[in-house]
Design an enzyme around this catalytic site. Structure first.
Site, PDB file in Angstrom:
ATOM      1  N   GLY A 146      17.641  26.593  27.350  1.00 46.36           N
ATOM      2  CA  GLY A 146      17.060  26.243  26.057  1.00 46.36           C
ATOM      3  C   GLY A 146      17.356  27.233  24.961  1.00 46.36           C
ATOM      4  N   ARG A 167      17.368  15.356  24.018  1.00 48.92           N
ATOM      5  CA  ARG A 167      17.193  14.800  25.367  1.00 48.92           C
ATOM      6  C   ARG A 167      17.140  13.274  25.370  1.00 48.92           C
ATOM      7  NH1 ARG A 167      12.953  18.876  28.509  1.00 48.92           N
ATOM      8  NH2 ARG A 167      14.400  20.631  28.665  1.00 48.92           N
ATOM      9  N   LYS A 216      15.266  38.832  31.175  1.00 48.66           N
ATOM     10  CA  LYS A 216      15.045  39.494  32.462  1.00 48.66           C
ATOM     11  C   LYS A 216      16.222  39.380  33.421  1.00 48.66           C
ATOM     12  CE  LYS A 216       9.994  38.971  32.574  1.00 48.66           C
ATOM     13  NZ  LYS A 216       8.855  38.432  33.356  1.00 48.66           N
ATOM     14  N   GLY A 240      16.565  25.303  33.836  1.00 46.18           N
ATOM     15  CA  GLY A 240      16.374  25.712  35.227  1.00 46.18           C
ATOM     16  C   GLY A 240      17.397  25.098  36.157  1.00 46.18           C
TER      17      GLY A 240
END
Length: 391
Positions: free
Chosen positions: A350, A35, A197, A373
């Protein structure tokens, strides 16, 4: 929106929102600097243009309190090493002392503000906090794609109070690659979706049915789809409340003539542990008290065939519990296939990026997004607040 190269920068105070929320070990050493490194082109350009650079970022979840372990001191020191020049750390991110530190900056110098989330007003997008941040700068640059889905003060609120605002090179690159892979892709466009999920990616799955030509579904979320089709999946992780939703999504795909590929075999284990007893079984033969923890070799062959003619590949989520060697082969095999393809390949999240890095194929992927996200929300078809604020 304006680009960084459209703005005269010499002598101007430039507030740059970055995401330097990097992982650190107990000793305070940075264990993954991706990052920071991906923002270096923006910072180097600003410094070459003789701007007065002010970096702002968050670290961890201090919940509006000053927590020493979330101080940016190690990050400032690491950034200084990469840039080859001092990066002093201000005592705070707003206030008279910070304003004085900014005023003392000379052309071509850089300052890092202390953790934004030491103030609860940051996550609340507080107007007064936003105004105080903006007062430090003549120009605002957002180069923090990973938090651009958050309507926070340093991402959205600040833009209302600055004279000039724009995207940094990283944010610009993120949006360009997303546009190339989703809005205007070369076809066939194949999406690979995995992870734990269905619920976390339901909106993305539904939106992708309007865009992709083929979709591969793996990971624990595949168990819900398999069970919705009548397969017994033992004690595998399943979202029983989404069985009907999963079945409906498969039916919708069939109506739209979009092919969805599920595993045909799995690596099953008697428990979730590194020393578990494992075996390869077809999806019809998962033992009653066992769980599926990776796609099997037949599934890998099948998925490789699906990817063979792809011109664009978008990947979010691993095919199994790759953190354990026993359940990593499916994800690693797919990483090698995607890397060796002639397709434009874009990965996000990630876990996906960690798996690709583990496979040694990071350099052979067209683009690895820095946002989890934020990347997922783009896949859902949403407009990111941080992007909209720059328009």
């Amino acid at each position: 929106m304006k680009t960084l190269r459209d703005i005269t920068l010499a002598g101007k105070r430039v507030l740059v929102r970055v995401d330097f929320n990097v992982p650190m070990n107990e000793a305070g050493d940075i264990t993954d600097d991706l990052r920071i490194k991906t923002v270096l082109p923006t910072l180097q350009y600003l410094l070459e243009q003789k701007a007065r650079v002010i970096l702002c970022t968050h670290m961890g979840r201090p919940k509006g309190q000053r927590v020493e372990k979330y101080s940016l001191a190690p990050v400032a020191a690491y950034t200084a090493k990469l840039l080859g020049q001092p990066v002093p750390l201000a005592a705070d991110c707003i206030g008279p002392e910070v304003a004085a530190a900014v005023e003392s900056l000379k052309d071509g110098e850089i300052l890092m503000l202390e953790n934004l989330r030491y103030h609860p007003q940051e996550e609340k997008n507080d107007p007064e906090f936003s105004r105080q941040l903006a007062a430090l700068a003549d120009v605002y640059v957002n180069d923090a794609f990973a938090v651009s889905h958050r309507a926070h003060a340093s991402v959205v609120g600040v833009t209302a109070y600055v004279k000039e605002k724009t995207a940094g090179f990283l944010l610009q690159k993120e949006m360009e690659y997303f546009h190339r892979s989703f809005d205007d892709p070369q076809r066939p466009l194949v999406a690979i979706v995995g992870g734990a999920k269905v619920s976390g990616k339901l909106e993305a799955l539904q939106n992708m049915l309007e865009r992709v030509d083929k979709m591969i579904i793996g990971g624990a979320m595949a168990n819900t789809f398999l069970k919705s089709q009548g397969y017994a999946v033992g004690t595998s992780k399943v979202e029983d409340d989404l069985l009907t939703t999963a079945a409906d999504l498969l039916h919708r795909a069939k109506e739209k003539q979009i092919k969805i590929y599920l595993p045909v075999d799995v690596i099953a284990a008697d428990r979730f542990a590194p020393d578990a007893v494992c075996k390869q079984v077809t999806i019809q033969d998962i033992p009653e008290n066992w769980m599926a923890l990776d796609i099997g070799p037949a599934s890998v062959i099948c998925f490789n065939e699906v990817l063979a003619d792809a011109k664009t590949i978008v990947w979010n989520g691993p095919m199994g519990a790759f953190e354990m060697n026993a359940f990593a082969r499916g994800t690693m095999a797919l990483a090698h296939t995607v890397a060796a393809s002639h397709a434009l390949s874009v990965t996000g999240g990630g876990d996906s990026n960690a798996a690709i890095t583990l496979s040694g194929e990071a350099e052979n992927i067209s683009y690895m997004s820095t946002g989890g996200g934020a990347f997922l929300e783009l896949m859902e078809g949403k407009i990111l607040p941080g992007i909209k604020a720059l328009e």
